[in-house]
Design a protein around this motif. Structure first.
Motif, PDB file in Angstrom:
ATOM      1  N   ALA A   1     111.036  10.658  62.286  1.00 43.34           N
ATOM      2  CA  ALA A   1     110.680  11.501  61.130  1.00 43.34           C
ATOM      3  C   ALA A   1     109.347  12.199  61.388  1.00 43.34           C
ATOM      4  O   ALA A   1     109.162  13.378  61.052  1.00 43.34           O
ATOM      5  CB  ALA A   1     110.598  10.654  59.872  1.00 43.34           C
TER       6      ALA A   1
ATOM      7  N   THR B   1     112.222   9.879  54.830  1.00 47.61           N
ATOM      8  CA  THR B   1     112.443   8.829  55.842  1.00 47.61           C
ATOM      9  C   THR B   1     111.115   8.361  56.451  1.00 47.61           C
ATOM     10  O   THR B   1     111.108   7.399  57.204  1.00 47.61           O
ATOM     11  CB  THR B   1     113.360   9.338  56.969  1.00 47.61           C
ATOM     12  OG1 THR B   1     112.843  10.595  57.425  1.00 47.61           O
ATOM     13  CG2 THR B   1     114.770   9.537  56.491  1.00 47.61           C
TER      14      THR B   1
ATOM     15  N   LEU C   1     112.164  14.191  54.774  1.00 47.32           N
ATOM     16  CA  LEU C   1     110.837  13.620  55.064  1.00 47.32           C
ATOM     17  C   LEU C   1     110.613  12.299  54.327  1.00 47.32           C
ATOM     18  O   LEU C   1     109.659  11.581  54.633  1.00 47.32           O
ATOM     19  CB  LEU C   1     109.737  14.620  54.701  1.00 47.32           C
ATOM     20  CG  LEU C   1     109.568  15.758  55.705  1.00 47.32           C
ATOM     21  CD1 LEU C   1     108.592  16.799  55.198  1.00 47.32           C
ATOM     22  CD2 LEU C   1     109.109  15.252  57.069  1.00 47.32           C
TER      23      LEU C   1
ATOM     24  N   VAL D   1     117.870  12.520  61.395  1.00 52.04           N
ATOM     25  CA  VAL D   1     116.516  13.100  61.278  1.00 52.04           C
ATOM     26  C   VAL D   1     116.190  13.913  62.535  1.00 52.04           C
ATOM     27  O   VAL D   1     115.622  15.005  62.459  1.00 52.04           O
ATOM     28  CB  VAL D   1     115.467  11.982  61.039  1.00 52.04           C
ATOM     29  CG1 VAL D   1     114.069  12.569  61.062  1.00 52.04           C
ATOM     30  CG2 VAL D   1     115.723  11.296  59.718  1.00 52.04           C
TER      31      VAL D   1
END
Length: 1244
Positions: A1038, A1026, A1024, A998
């Motif tokens: 994130a 995450t 996203l 990320v």
């Protein structure tokens, strides 16, 4: 008796004189006395003055009466409470008298007293008691049905009082409401209107219960289907309280809207007008609550904007061929139908204003507006009523402004990308472009109408259109030109009309290619030239700007030159030259005209100099004159710069010596803009006219240059060094004279920690030029020695100050630049540098510098794959000295950039085999990936990718972040292949690997257009997800990645806000399960593991305010800001910034939540630190209070905010508390109303 009392009693005596002049003079003197701050009256004098002034209010002479009223204002603050009450009592009873003049003058007196009553705490009790007195009297006066004028005066005074002092009248609100509501049914229109105004003033500060009572009353009355005249009053009242009470109406809208919609079908034009005014107020004040009703209201507006029952818009009008005949008929038909009783235009106007409100407040519906409202507005451009047509134009302009605001917001992404991307980026602009032909067709005939208001509206709209879609009018210019020429030549045209026409023409010339206008030059030039001759300076000045653009059209330079090369400007040169010359020579003209005439003539010389012949020398002489004039010198400098760089190679030898000496004197002036323009001018002169400059002529300039090379102003230094570079290339012998003094300044800059970017690049160019100029005392070895000497001492310093890390890097770049200019010297220098690194006796600073120099020299590929160099670098990376290790890792990265095949395999092997040096070697790798071109990296991508994924689960967070940065930047080399592979890793990896992936995505988001953008847009939603990861660290990274996207490329995430925001808001909550207690010896310490995630979430919210405001539901957003106001120190600081920003961006929503926001702000501002706290705690609390006060200052800047009782109370508390008042003052004074810090936070 004191002198003041004696003086006053004398005046009072004269006031009883029979001569009106005596009375007038005495009253005037008394007024002047009362206005002095120093005056103090004893009790007896107070009583006498008050009695006398009240008596004079009944004076037979009107002028004396007026002066007596003016005396009441300063008197209120000078006398004690009982006297003010006496004044008020007398004025109130006089107001109800039968004599009209006395009534009028007493009403004026009461208004004067009300305007002067103190608002701050010392006089607040007086204000409250006086208000009680006046209010009870006024309520009585309103009940006097038999005399309407008394009622009107009472309502007027009440409105004034509620507008200014509503807070002091809280106790009376309900009785005022009870006495105002019956007045709405009065038989007199004027009484009803004034009652509505008074209710409007009561609404913002009354309690919610009272507001509901008022709304319920109106609803009940409307549901009884009263007569039309009463319905009008109630609907008008609704619109007023909605405008004044704003958001409070929101909760009643469900019941109100159907009621108002029903009344639009009643056949009464005024009632319909009031209905649309009510809709407009609802839309502006409660945009969120109005959302479900927008389609209904839009339909009604579209229906009634064409409501014109008494007039038949003949469809034949659209037929352009019959245009001239129709113009004649039109006027007759206008007169025929303009029936005085026809009120339908009011309905059309109010419905169009309602649409404008809708367009201005709902940018999120922009695309649907283009399909629904845009055609309807365009069809109404033919509106016959001038005022209504102006509103149609205003509504359409609002649509254009919203489109422009949207496209400029995304401008940072699409500016330099190809047109395909930008069309996809801004669908609204694409839809607007399709409408351009229709707009021009509807407008171009109106440009030739007699009505000035219509023409001005057309020009404003066309200007807005040109700014929104530059270049879109190109095919339509032939249709627009007659209209422009008509407005410039028509005798009846006003000067503002001409200025509007000229300024539109100027915008048109700036935004469209020159060849578009060349064929029309014959028609365009004469009216513009006539405007240059105009007697009004504003027209002349605007016309000169247009002329300047027309000169560029005649013979364009640069990229447009070839496209428009076939046009011959000769026939027009004489005409333009003579009018401009006339203005250029005149000394008795406005400064703006002077400056624009100089600039216009400069463009003529630059573009058409070869057509001026013998006139040229005269023009140059005038330029020199204006250069010597303090008022016009800046413009003259810019003009000479322009002329000297002209491709026509204008001969300036006649004015060069004088110009150079004047320019030299400007370098001494303490005016930065002049200094910078002068340096630019000198650079242009030296670059283009070196052959004509004699060495002696340069003396006055050369002597000033050394002083300008100084770190106190980096930009001036940069421009000065660029000039020195030009001198080194063009006149090296002149430079030798000042070499030593300039060089010492340049070396001071090189060793300065502030040097970077443009200034460093300028120094590198200068050193290269200097070495190549072969000037005796500035050869390669001397320069190298001067650069490196300060680092040879064990305590490396310049002028006693320790050298900064940045200066090591600057010197290394300089050494590399010298080497690149003298390739023969490079091998010797490299071996000397290697010896320096190997020599254990060398001071640390010398070894660090030598390593960095080797790296920078190696960056150009001149080291090759020398084994010796690799060995030296590896040994340095194992050094015990931190600085040497870091420098070695930088050097290795730079060398690898210079020769990838030699160094990259070696670097990757070392990373795998040397776990202890891994971090430093990854730094080298990061440098390689960042600085190498994609084409040369491609063959190595696989090997680097697999190596990085071996280390992406490293326990050390610093190493993981480095791996992530390398992965992100590597992905940019071949995004199409590598992004999907990153996505796969999300599913496969552990929490540590997921957080690395990320973070890597964060590094693929760059702040300029890149090929990766379209790929990212498709898959960023997956990354996203995450935000819902079970691991708190993954959620935090994130959020950081989301913040980076919102800041650098908002277009990536705009479409995802609906799904992402709930998860973002969830992270702003304080979670009890993440708070734990840690025992530290005898103390217990609370640790909040969720703090970092919350902080990241609030940072995202702050960024979204800036980049995606239109996608946010502000009230929901404010709920979370409100929670943040009670959170940890860091989060509170962020939420204060957000509040300040929100106060300026959407004040209506802030007012809606004001009462809930004030409590935490008040708590922060009034908190005191415990007496025994440490210094840091004091500073922290102080900074928190200042930040909260900035937010308060921003709230207080919202108009009418102090009508909220809680805000008025808090503002009063700030004014009366010395400590808070001083913080408020410092925030207000030092930082422009406290809004500056909100603008300055960098969230990149």
């Amino acid at each position: 008796m004191s002198t003041v009392s004696f003086h006053i009693s004398n005046l009072l005596e004269k006031m009883t004189s029979t001569d009106k002049d005596f009375r007038f003079m005495a009253t005037n003197d008394l007024m002047l006395e009362l206005q002095k701050d120093s005056i103090k009256l004893d009790e007896d004098s107070e009583r006498k003055v008050v009695t006398m002034l009240l008596k004079l209010l009944e004076d037979k002479n009107g002028e004396v009466q007026n002066l007596a009223v003016k005396c009441l204002a300063p008197l209120v603050s000078k006398v004690k409470e009982p006297q003010v009450e006496t004044m008020v009592d007398t004025l109130c009873s006089n107001m109800m008298s039968d004599k009209e003049p006395l009534r009028d003058i007493s009403s004026m007196g009461l208004k004067t007293v009300i305007a002067e009553l103190p608002l701050s705490s010392p006089g607040l009790t007086l204000t409250v008691s006086v208000c009680k007195k006046i209010t009870s009297q006024l309520i009585g006066a309103m009940g006097k049905q038999e005399d309407v004028s008394v009622q009107l005066e009472a309502l007027d005074i009440l409105s004034d009082m509620l507008g200014r002092l509503s807070g002091a009248l809280v106790g009376f609100h309900s009785s005022l409401l009870a006495s105002l509501l019956p007045q709405l049914t009065s038989s007199r229109m004027a009484v009803r209107k004034r009652s509505i105004l008074a209710l409007g003033q009561l609404v913002p500060c009354c309690s919610p219960a009272l507001f509901s009572q008022l709304t319920e009353h109106l609803l009940t009355e409307l549901s009884k289907a009263p007569p039309t005249s009463m319905t009008r009053t109630y609907i008008q009242c609704l619109a007023t309280i909605s405008r004044q009470g704003g958001h409070r109406v929101g909760e009643h809208l469900e019941k109100l809207i159907p009621m108002v919609v029903k009344f639009t079908s009643v056949e009464d034009d005024e009632l319909r007008e009031y209905c649309f005014q009510a809709f407009e107020a609802f839309i502006r004040r409660c945009p969120k609550e109005m959302s479900p009703h927008v389609p209904t209201v839009t339909q009604l507006c579209l229906k009634f904007m064409t409501f014109d029952p008494n007039y038949n818009y003949d469809e034949g009008e659209e037929d352009e061929d019959s245009m001239d005949i129709e113009d004649g008929f039109d006027e007759e038909s206008d007169d025929e139908y303009s029936d005085d009783d026809d009120m339908s235009w009011k309905v059309r106007r109010s419905s169009i204003k309602c649409l404008e409100a809708l367009i201005s407040t709902r940018r999120d519906l922009l695309l649907s507006f283009y399909s629904s409202l845009c055609p309807a507005l365009l069809a109404r451009f033919k509106e016959r009523e001038e005022n209504v047509r102006a509103d149609v134009f205003a509504a359409f302009s609002a649509l254009l402004m919203q489109t422009r605001a949207g496209s400029s917001h995304r401008g940072n992404i699409t500016a330099s990308s190809d047109s395909g991307v930008s069309v996809e980026e801004e669908p609204a602009v694409a839809m607007l472009k399709k409408q351009v032909p229709v707009i021009v067709k509807a407008l171009h005939r109106q440009l030739k109408e007699k009505s000035i208001k219509s023409r001005q509206g057309c020009f404003c709209l066309l200007t807005e259109l040109t700014h929104t879609v530059p270049g879109a009018l190109e095919p339509h210019i032939p249709a627009l030109i007659p209209g422009i020429v008509f407005s410039l030549t028509d005798k009846s045209t006003s000067s503002t009309m001409r200025i509007d026409a000229l300024s539109f023409f100027h915008v048109l010339l700036l935004t469209h290619p020159p060849q578009t206008f060349q064929t029309h030059m014959q028609v365009l030039l004469p009216p513009v030239v006539a405007c240059v001759e105009d007697t009004f300076y504003k027209i002349t000045s605007e016309a000169l700007l247009v002329t300047q653009q027309l000169v560029r059209v005649m013979r364009p330079q640069g990229q447009n030159a070839t496209a428009a090369g076939g046009f011959d400007p000769k026939p027009f040169v004489r005409e333009v030259f003579s009018v401009t010359m006339k203005r250029l020579k005149a000394t008795d003209i406005d400064q703006e005209v002077k400056e624009r005439a100089i600039s216009c003539m400069g463009h003529m010389v630059c573009h058409l100099g070869d057509h001026l012949g013998a006139e040229m020398q005269g023009v140059l002489a005038i330029f020199l004159e204006w250069l010597k004039n303090e008022i016009t010198r800046l413009t003259a400098v810019r003009t000479i710069t322009l002329v000297s760089a002209s491709p026509l190679k204008i001969d300036l030898s006649s004015i060069l010596p004088d110009t150079l000496s004047v320019l030299g004197s400007f370098l001494r002036k303490n005016q930065r803009a002049l200094k910078l323009c002068t340096l630019a001018c000198l650079t242009a002169l030296v670059s283009h006219h070196a052959a004509s400059i004699k060495p002696a002529a340069l003396e006055p300039v050369l002597s000033e240059l050394p002083a300008l090379v100084d770190e106190s102003d980096m930009h001036v230094s940069q421009v000065s060094i660029s000039l020195l570079t030009c001198l080194a290339k063009a006149c090296p012998s002149s430079l030798a004279k000042i070499g030593s003094s300039v060089l010492s300044g340049v070396f001071r800059l090189v060793h300065s920690p502030l040097l970077q970017g443009g200034a460093l690049a300028a120094i590198l160019d200068f050193l290269k030029a200097l070495v190549l100029s072969k000037t005796s005392n500035m050869g390669y070895s001397q320069l190298l020695k001067a650069l490196m000497d300060p680092f040879q001492r064990s305590q490396c310093s310049v002028d006693g100050s320790v050298l900064h890390r940045q200066s090591f890097l600057s010197v290394a770049r300089c050494v590399a630049a010298l080497c690149s200019s003298c390739p023969k010297e490079t091998p010797g220098t490299v071996s000397a540098l290697l010896q320096e690194v190997k020599n254990p006796g060398s001071p640390e600073s010398a070894r660090v510098l030598a390593l960095l120099c080797l790296g920078e020299v190696g960056r150009s590929g001149s080291l090759g794959g020398s084994k010796e160099v690799q060995g030296v670098i590896l040994e340095a990376i194992s050094s015990t000295q931190e600085e040497v290790k870091t420098a070695a890792s930088c050097a290795l990265g730079s060398m690898a950039v210079g020769s990838l095949n030699d160094y990259l395999p070696f670097l990757l092997k070392e990373i795998s085999s040397q776990p202890r040096r891994q971090y430093l070697l990854l730094h080298s790798l990061k440098e390689v990936i960042s600085a190498s071109p994609a084409s040369s990296l491609s063959p190595h991508v696989e090997s680097i990718w697999s190596l990085l994924f071996q280390h992406c689960e490293c326990q050390e967070e610093g190493t993981r972040n480095l791996v992530a940065e390398c992965l992100g930047k590597l992905t940019l080399v071949n995004a199409a292949q590598l992004l999907p592979r990153l996505k796969q890793q999300l599913r496969a990896g552990s929490p540590l690997a997921r957080s690395t992936v990320v973070t890597a995505v964060k590094f693929t988001i760059v702040d300029h257009p890149a090929p990766v953008d379209s790929l990212l847009r498709d898959c960023i939603g997956d990354f996203l997800k995450t935000l819902q990861d079970e691991d708190i660290n993954v959620r935090r990274v994130a959020l950081v990645m989301f913040n980076s996207a919102a800041h650098n490329k908002p277009s990536l995430i705009r479409g995802l806000l609906a799904t992402v925001l709930p998860h973002l808001y969830k992270e702003t909550q304080i979670r009890k399960d993440l708070i734990r207690e840690v025992e530290m010896g005898p103390f217990k310490h609370t640790v909040d593991d969720g703090l970092d995630v919350r902080k990241a979430a609030f940072e995202c919210m702050y960024t979204l305010l800036d980049s995606c405001m239109e996608g946010l539901d502000v009230l929901q957003f404010l709920d979370h800001v409100e929670e943040g106001l009670r959170d940890h120190y860091d989060i509170r600081m962020l939420t204060f910034l957000m509040l300040a920003r929100l106060a300026s961006m959407c004040p209506a929503a802030i007012l809606q939540r004001l009462d809930r926001l004030i409590e935490p702000l008040k708590a922060t501002c009034t908190t005191k630190v415990k007496a025994g706290s440490v210094k840091q705690e004091f500073e922290k609390q102080e900074e928190l209070r200042r930040s909260a006060m900035r937010a308060v200052a921003a709230l207080l800047a919202i108009p009418e905010v102090e009508r909220s009782p809680s805000m008025a109370d808090f503002a009063n508390q700030i004014r009366t508390n010395a400590d808070m008042a001083s913080i408020y003052q410092s925030v207000q004074g030092g930082e422009g109303g406290g809004l500056a810090p909100a603008e300055s936070m960098d969230t990149s």
